[in-house]
Design an enzyme around this catalytic site. Sequence first.
Site, PDB file in Angstrom:
ATOM      1  N   CYS A 189       0.834  -1.199   0.000  1.00 55.55           N
ATOM      2  CA  CYS A 189       0.000   0.000   0.000  1.00 55.55           C
ATOM      3  C   CYS A 189       0.865   1.243   0.000  1.00 55.55           C
ATOM      4  O   CYS A 189       2.032   1.196   0.378  1.00 55.55           O
ATOM      5  CB  CYS A 189      -0.953  -0.011   1.179  1.00 55.55           C
ATOM      6  SG  CYS A 189      -0.246   0.573   2.679  1.00 55.55           S
ATOM      7  N   ASN A 209       1.912 -11.476  -3.624  1.00 54.36           N
ATOM      8  CA  ASN A 209       0.585 -10.886  -3.464  1.00 54.36           C
ATOM      9  C   ASN A 209      -0.022 -10.841  -4.877  1.00 54.36           C
ATOM     10  O   ASN A 209       0.584 -11.325  -5.842  1.00 54.36           O
ATOM     11  CB  ASN A 209       0.712  -9.490  -2.825  1.00 54.36           C
ATOM     12  CG  ASN A 209      -0.560  -9.069  -2.101  1.00 54.36           C
ATOM     13  OD1 ASN A 209      -1.667  -9.403  -2.523  1.00 54.36           O
ATOM     14  ND2 ASN A 209      -0.408  -8.328  -1.013  1.00 54.36           N
ATOM     15  N   THR A 210      -1.196 -10.279  -5.016  1.00 61.87           N
ATOM     16  CA  THR A 210      -1.877 -10.309  -6.316  1.00 61.87           C
ATOM     17  C   THR A 210      -1.250  -9.313  -7.310  1.00 61.87           C
ATOM     18  O   THR A 210      -0.590  -8.356  -6.900  1.00 61.87           O
ATOM     19  CB  THR A 210      -3.363  -9.972  -6.130  1.00 61.87           C
ATOM     20  OG1 THR A 210      -3.452  -8.761  -5.376  1.00 61.87           O
ATOM     21  CG2 THR A 210      -4.080 -11.084  -5.394  1.00 61.87           C
ATOM     22  N   THR A 239      -6.611 -18.537  -3.475  1.00 69.00           N
ATOM     23  CA  THR A 239      -7.868 -18.531  -4.240  1.00 69.00           C
ATOM     24  C   THR A 239      -8.570 -19.888  -4.234  1.00 69.00           C
ATOM     25  O   THR A 239      -9.806 -19.956  -4.204  1.00 69.00           O
ATOM     26  CB  THR A 239      -7.557 -18.076  -5.691  1.00 69.00           C
ATOM     27  OG1 THR A 239      -6.838 -16.842  -5.599  1.00 69.00           O
ATOM     28  CG2 THR A 239      -8.805 -17.869  -6.505  1.00 69.00           C
TER      29      THR A 239
END
Length: 313
Positions: free
Chosen positions: A139, A200-201, A274
């Site tokens: 972030c 992470n994605t 997922t």
Amino acid sequence: MTSPAASSSPVDFCGIELAHPVINASGTFDAIAARRAFGDALIERFPFAAFVSKTVTVAPREGNPPPRLWELPAGLMNSIGLPNKGLEGYLTHDLPELARLPVPLIVNVMGFSRDEVARLVSAFAERDEVAALELNVSCPNVETGLVMGADPGEVARLVSAVRPLTDKPLIVKLTPNASDVPAVASAAEREGASAVSLINTIRGMAVHPRTGEPWLGGTTGGVSGPAVRAIALAQVRSVADAVDIPVIGMGGVTHGRHAHDLIGAGAALVAVGTESFRDPSAGTRIASELALAGTGPHPPPHHCGRGLAELRG
Ligand code: RRO
């Protein structure tokens, strides 16, 4: 009957004994909701060797406006936006429930400044229920505008600020949306990270079929699932080649063979993400398949970064 998962070798991860090398990816398995939906049976036969919580921030957050998900031909895109009860809410409501799980608890935290991350790390450092912390660095730092995890300097300053605040293992969750992921991993290791986790994605976008506007409420989202497996494998290998601390590998694992491949690429543990939305007990199945895939004897435990004593000395 003993399941193959039960017969797989225990793993030492930074001094934490795990029954097998398969854990969950943060934010992809809500253990509290799972107990409500599936009853205590799922908790008693917990699918993972450790539980990694959804990201906790200092202040409570509502998350992004809907829609938050978009299905892809081989995966999922999410733009959830960190909904959570905030630090105080987590300590009061979630931690007591998660402490009842039969596996070690790893708390994932994210801050919008170094001070916020420091506050979170200090708060969890005090809690015996917490085995380890994972720093989500995907972030922006509101002070610099830089995505913390995309810049080795930002990550170095963050880890060096929070490393002295806890004796617990500190895992840095790397973002794949960076130009030099091994350089970011090395910066984290240099400043005393105990381990790194990735991927992470990967940032993506979908368009509404009728309006032509972005589908997701958050405009862009993170791609996960089988679509990212090859990218994850390459990034895990390049990071494992660059650092000596343990690597937790994840990205598109739906079968023990994929976990086996990540371990072959240098991962000490593997996380399932997922796939758990499709099958909540996927972790148990994948651990069983991995045991049958025969990883051979586990290598000796990695050296988990510099200890606090060394940093203080
Ligand atoms: O909450 C999210 O939208 C989110 C987070 Br914090 C993350 O780290 N990765 C992701 O795919 N979604």
